[in-house]
Design a protein around this motif. Structure first.
Motif, PDB file in Angstrom:
ATOM      1  N   ALA A   1      -9.868  -1.558   7.032  1.00  0.00           N
ATOM      2  CA  ALA A   1     -10.466  -1.306   5.715  1.00  0.00           C
ATOM      3  C   ALA A   1     -10.911   0.140   5.556  1.00  0.00           C
ATOM      4  CB  ALA A   1     -11.650  -2.239   5.496  1.00  0.00           C
ATOM      5  N   ARG A   2     -11.292   0.777   6.680  1.00  0.00           N
ATOM      6  CA  ARG A   2     -11.757   2.163   6.565  1.00  0.00           C
ATOM      7  C   ARG A   2     -10.682   3.175   6.952  1.00  0.00           C
ATOM      8  NH1 ARG A   2     -15.768   1.497  11.624  1.00  0.00           N
ATOM      9  NH2 ARG A   2     -14.477   2.393  13.256  1.00  0.00           N
ATOM     10  N   GLY A   3      -9.430   2.685   7.113  1.00  0.00           N
ATOM     11  CA  GLY A   3      -8.325   3.611   7.341  1.00  0.00           C
ATOM     12  C   GLY A   3      -8.112   3.963   8.776  1.00  0.00           C
ATOM     13  N   GLY A   4      -8.586   3.123   9.720  1.00  0.00           N
ATOM     14  CA  GLY A   4      -8.426   3.447  11.126  1.00  0.00           C
ATOM     15  C   GLY A   4      -7.096   3.059  11.709  1.00  0.00           C
ATOM     16  N   THR A   5      -6.269   2.300  10.979  1.00  0.00           N
ATOM     17  CA  THR A   5      -4.966   1.917  11.509  1.00  0.00           C
ATOM     18  C   THR A   5      -3.936   2.953  11.129  1.00  0.00           C
ATOM     19  OG1 THR A   5      -4.508   0.631   9.529  1.00  0.00           O
ATOM     20  CG2 THR A   5      -5.516  -0.542  11.376  1.00  0.00           C
ATOM     21  N   ALA A   6      -2.705   2.728  11.562  1.00  0.00           N
ATOM     22  CA  ALA A   6      -1.672   3.726  11.326  1.00  0.00           C
ATOM     23  C   ALA A   6      -1.329   3.872   9.855  1.00  0.00           C
ATOM     24  CB  ALA A   6      -0.403   3.348  12.107  1.00  0.00           C
ATOM     25  N   ALA A   7      -1.509   2.804   9.079  1.00  0.00           N
ATOM     26  CA  ALA A   7      -1.199   2.903   7.658  1.00  0.00           C
ATOM     27  C   ALA A   7      -2.299   3.658   6.941  1.00  0.00           C
ATOM     28  CB  ALA A   7      -1.062   1.497   7.064  1.00  0.00           C
ATOM     29  N   PRO A   8      -1.996   4.663   6.124  1.00  0.00           N
ATOM     30  CA  PRO A   8      -3.024   5.390   5.413  1.00  0.00           C
ATOM     31  C   PRO A   8      -3.803   4.466   4.493  1.00  0.00           C
ATOM     32  CG  PRO A   8      -0.909   6.517   5.275  1.00  0.00           C
ATOM     33  CD  PRO A   8      -0.635   5.171   5.859  1.00  0.00           C
ATOM     34  N   ALA A   9      -5.113   4.635   4.456  1.00  0.00           N
ATOM     35  CA  ALA A   9      -5.953   3.816   3.590  1.00  0.00           C
ATOM     36  C   ALA A   9      -5.866   4.333   2.165  1.00  0.00           C
ATOM     37  CB  ALA A   9      -7.403   3.868   4.065  1.00  0.00           C
ATOM     38  N   PRO A  10      -5.944   3.428   1.168  1.00  0.00           N
ATOM     39  CA  PRO A  10      -5.962   3.892  -0.210  1.00  0.00           C
ATOM     40  C   PRO A  10      -7.229   4.694  -0.479  1.00  0.00           C
ATOM     41  CG  PRO A  10      -6.451   1.548  -0.079  1.00  0.00           C
ATOM     42  CD  PRO A  10      -6.021   1.976   1.284  1.00  0.00           C
ATOM     43  N   VAL A  11      -7.113   5.684  -1.308  1.00  0.00           N
ATOM     44  CA  VAL A  11      -8.246   6.563  -1.607  1.00  0.00           C
ATOM     45  C   VAL A  11      -8.621   6.400  -3.066  1.00  0.00           C
ATOM     46  CG1 VAL A  11      -9.057   8.945  -1.610  1.00  0.00           C
ATOM     47  CG2 VAL A  11      -7.420   8.196   0.119  1.00  0.00           C
ATOM     48  N   ALA A  12      -9.884   6.118  -3.305  1.00  0.00           N
ATOM     49  CA  ALA A  12     -10.352   5.987  -4.673  1.00  0.00           C
ATOM     50  C   ALA A  12     -10.311   7.345  -5.354  1.00  0.00           C
ATOM     51  CB  ALA A  12     -11.774   5.440  -4.685  1.00  0.00           C
ATOM     52  N   PRO A  13     -10.016   7.377  -6.654  1.00  0.00           N
ATOM     53  CA  PRO A  13      -9.983   8.650  -7.369  1.00  0.00           C
ATOM     54  C   PRO A  13     -11.301   9.410  -7.191  1.00  0.00           C
ATOM     55  CG  PRO A  13      -9.099   6.900  -8.729  1.00  0.00           C
ATOM     56  CD  PRO A  13      -9.682   6.237  -7.517  1.00  0.00           C
ATOM     57  N   GLY A  14     -11.197  10.653  -6.762  1.00  0.00           N
ATOM     58  CA  GLY A  14     -12.385  11.469  -6.578  1.00  0.00           C
ATOM     59  C   GLY A  14     -13.113  11.211  -5.278  1.00  0.00           C
ATOM     60  N   GLY A  15     -12.678  10.190  -4.508  1.00  0.00           N
ATOM     61  CA  GLY A  15     -13.345   9.861  -3.258  1.00  0.00           C
ATOM     62  C   GLY A  15     -12.772  10.654  -2.098  1.00  0.00           C
ATOM     63  N   PRO A  16     -13.470  10.652  -0.952  1.00  0.00           N
ATOM     64  CA  PRO A  16     -12.978  11.383   0.213  1.00  0.00           C
ATOM     65  C   PRO A  16     -11.770  10.706   0.828  1.00  0.00           C
ATOM     66  CG  PRO A  16     -14.920  10.101   0.785  1.00  0.00           C
ATOM     67  CD  PRO A  16     -14.749   9.976  -0.697  1.00  0.00           C
ATOM     68  N   ALA A  17     -10.833  11.492   1.323  1.00  0.00           N
ATOM     69  CA  ALA A  17      -9.662  10.946   2.000  1.00  0.00           C
ATOM     70  C   ALA A  17     -10.072  10.509   3.406  1.00  0.00           C
ATOM     71  CB  ALA A  17      -8.570  12.002   2.081  1.00  0.00           C
ATOM     72  N   PRO A  18      -9.319   9.590   4.031  1.00  0.00           N
ATOM     73  CA  PRO A  18      -9.596   9.239   5.423  1.00  0.00           C
ATOM     74  C   PRO A  18      -9.524  10.482   6.303  1.00  0.00           C
ATOM     75  CG  PRO A  18      -8.003   7.734   4.445  1.00  0.00           C
ATOM     76  CD  PRO A  18      -8.188   8.846   3.467  1.00  0.00           C
ATOM     77  N   VAL A  19     -10.263  10.462   7.406  1.00  0.00           N
ATOM     78  CA  VAL A  19     -10.261  11.609   8.317  1.00  0.00           C
ATOM     79  C   VAL A  19      -8.839  11.897   8.801  1.00  0.00           C
ATOM     80  CG1 VAL A  19     -11.087  12.477  10.530  1.00  0.00           C
ATOM     81  CG2 VAL A  19     -12.638  11.206   9.027  1.00  0.00           C
ATOM     82  N   PHE A  20      -8.120  10.839   9.216  1.00  0.00           N
ATOM     83  CA  PHE A  20      -6.732  10.981   9.656  1.00  0.00           C
ATOM     84  C   PHE A  20      -5.824  10.200   8.709  1.00  0.00           C
ATOM     85  CE2 PHE A  20      -8.975  11.773  13.657  1.00  0.00           C
ATOM     86  CZ  PHE A  20      -8.313  12.889  14.130  1.00  0.00           C
ATOM     87  N   GLN A  21      -4.741  10.806   8.311  1.00  0.00           N
ATOM     88  CA  GLN A  21      -3.721  10.144   7.501  1.00  0.00           C
ATOM     89  C   GLN A  21      -2.391  10.299   8.220  1.00  0.00           C
ATOM     90  OE1 GLN A  21      -4.921  12.581   4.001  1.00  0.00           O
ATOM     91  NE2 GLN A  21      -4.722  10.656   2.870  1.00  0.00           N
ATOM     92  N   ILE A  22      -1.777   9.160   8.585  1.00  0.00           N
ATOM     93  CA  ILE A  22      -0.541   9.174   9.360  1.00  0.00           C
ATOM     94  C   ILE A  22       0.637   8.778   8.485  1.00  0.00           C
ATOM     95  CG2 ILE A  22       0.687   8.198  11.331  1.00  0.00           C
ATOM     96  CD1 ILE A  22      -1.940   7.790  12.705  1.00  0.00           C
ATOM     97  N   ASP A  23       1.656   9.600   8.501  1.00  0.00           N
ATOM     98  CA  ASP A  23       2.919   9.299   7.835  1.00  0.00           C
ATOM     99  C   ASP A  23       3.922   9.000   8.945  1.00  0.00           C
ATOM    100  OD1 ASP A  23       5.382   9.270   6.584  1.00  0.00           O
ATOM    101  OD2 ASP A  23       4.898  10.899   5.198  1.00  0.00           O
ATOM    102  N   GLY A  24       4.078   7.689   9.266  1.00  0.00           N
ATOM    103  CA  GLY A  24       4.920   7.307  10.384  1.00  0.00           C
ATOM    104  C   GLY A  24       6.383   7.638  10.173  1.00  0.00           C
ATOM    105  N   GLU A  25       6.863   7.550   8.931  1.00  0.00           N
ATOM    106  CA  GLU A  25       8.273   7.821   8.675  1.00  0.00           C
ATOM    107  C   GLU A  25       8.614   9.284   8.934  1.00  0.00           C
ATOM    108  OE1 GLU A  25       9.327   6.565   4.791  1.00  0.00           O
ATOM    109  OE2 GLU A  25       9.034   4.432   5.204  1.00  0.00           O
ATOM    110  N   ARG A  26       7.707  10.173   8.563  1.00  0.00           N
ATOM    111  CA  ARG A  26       7.955  11.614   8.763  1.00  0.00           C
ATOM    112  C   ARG A  26       7.318  12.141  10.045  1.00  0.00           C
ATOM    113  NH1 ARG A  26       7.128  10.623   3.430  1.00  0.00           N
ATOM    114  NH2 ARG A  26       8.654  11.409   1.939  1.00  0.00           N
ATOM    115  N   ARG A  27       6.586  11.245  10.754  1.00  0.00           N
ATOM    116  CA  ARG A  27       5.896  11.613  11.993  1.00  0.00           C
ATOM    117  C   ARG A  27       5.000  12.820  11.754  1.00  0.00           C
ATOM    118  NH1 ARG A  27       7.458   8.988  16.397  1.00  0.00           N
ATOM    119  NH2 ARG A  27       6.731  10.593  17.814  1.00  0.00           N
TER     120      ARG A  27
END
Length: 249
Positions: free
Chosen positions: A129-155
């Motif tokens: 729920a807080r974006g700790g898995t490999a899939a990027p967490a959705p970001v609410a408009p104007g909200g902070p992005a997750p600390v880490f954002q992983i794009d597995g397809e592009r590595r």
């Protein structure tokens, strides 16, 4: 009248009815909606009918190996965002390594404590729920992005919104740590799970890559230390990183 509270759906693929009944009971008591499937075929059908919030997969299913079921589920739309946990009677390290290499969020061997498994389910869903898995967490408009954002397809990995220039093994190390914040990986585990030929590598290889990885992370956020060193053991990602570099103490 207010709508009933949402109960996260937990798909259980387990052919032993006694174990499945126990799991369903403790999960239901903890506020979840368990969906039991005795075969991999049933699990695939249930998943297609309604995507669960988390899946518990027994490795020894009668009609399909649990690892193959994991792969088949991940071929379905939206499966990358569903955390999965392997449940098995096998305790061999190779099975655990295979499961985690495939991208499973956790692995627990029988016999196990049902309450411990529920605690792991709760922890996995909280991380997801807080974006700790490999899939990027959705970001609410104007909200902070997750600390880490992983794009597995592009590595590729972004850290506080900044793209990191990572080598192949730096990417593998960081992606593995980010998937399970707080989980301590020994150097041998990291060699087995990230390197192509762990037998030809040394503990110092892991240390050297962690050192260069830390330097790249520090270039983005000098005040933050995201990777913990546990002397004599290995490495882990901090569970409670500040939402922005400026929020670091």
């Amino acid at each position: 009248m207010s709508a009933p509270a949402y109960r996260p759906r937990i798909l259980i693929a387990e052919d032993e009815s006694g174990i499945a009944d126990t799991l369903a009971y403790v999960l239901r008591a903890d506020g979840y909606e368990p969906i039991w499937c005795a075969t991999a075929g049933e699990a695939l059908a249930q998943y297609r009918a309604c995507k669960p919030d988390l899946a518990i997969l027994d490795v020894g299913l009668p009609d399909m190996n649990g690892f193959e079921l994991f792969r088949r589920l991940h071929e379905l739309p939206g499966a990358d965002g569903v955390p999965m946990l392997f449940l098995t009677a096998r305790s061999d390290e190779i099975d655990r390594v295979v499961g985690l290499e495939l991208g499973a969020d956790d692995y627990i061997a029988k016999p196990f404590s049902p309450r411990e498994l529920v605690a792991r389910v709760r922890s996995i869903l909280r991380r997801s729920a807080r974006g700790g898995t490999a899939a990027p967490a959705p970001v609410a408009p104007g909200g902070p992005a997750p600390v880490f954002q992983i794009d597995g397809e592009r590595r590729r990995i972004r850290y506080y919104g900044q793209p990191l220039e990572l080598s192949r093994y730096e990417y593998g190390l960081l992606a593995l740590l980010v998937q399970r914040p707080g989980r301590v990986y020994t150097r041998d585990e990291l060699l087995d799970m990230v390197w192509d030929d762990a037998a030809q590598s040394l503990d110092r290889t892991v240390d050297a890559h962690v050192k260069t990885l830390r330097a790249k992370l520090k270039a983005v956020a000098p005040e933050v230390e995201p990777i913990r060193t546990l002397r004599g053991t290995g490495y882990a990602l901090h569970e409670d990183l500040p939402p922005s570099p400026t929020a670091a103490p």
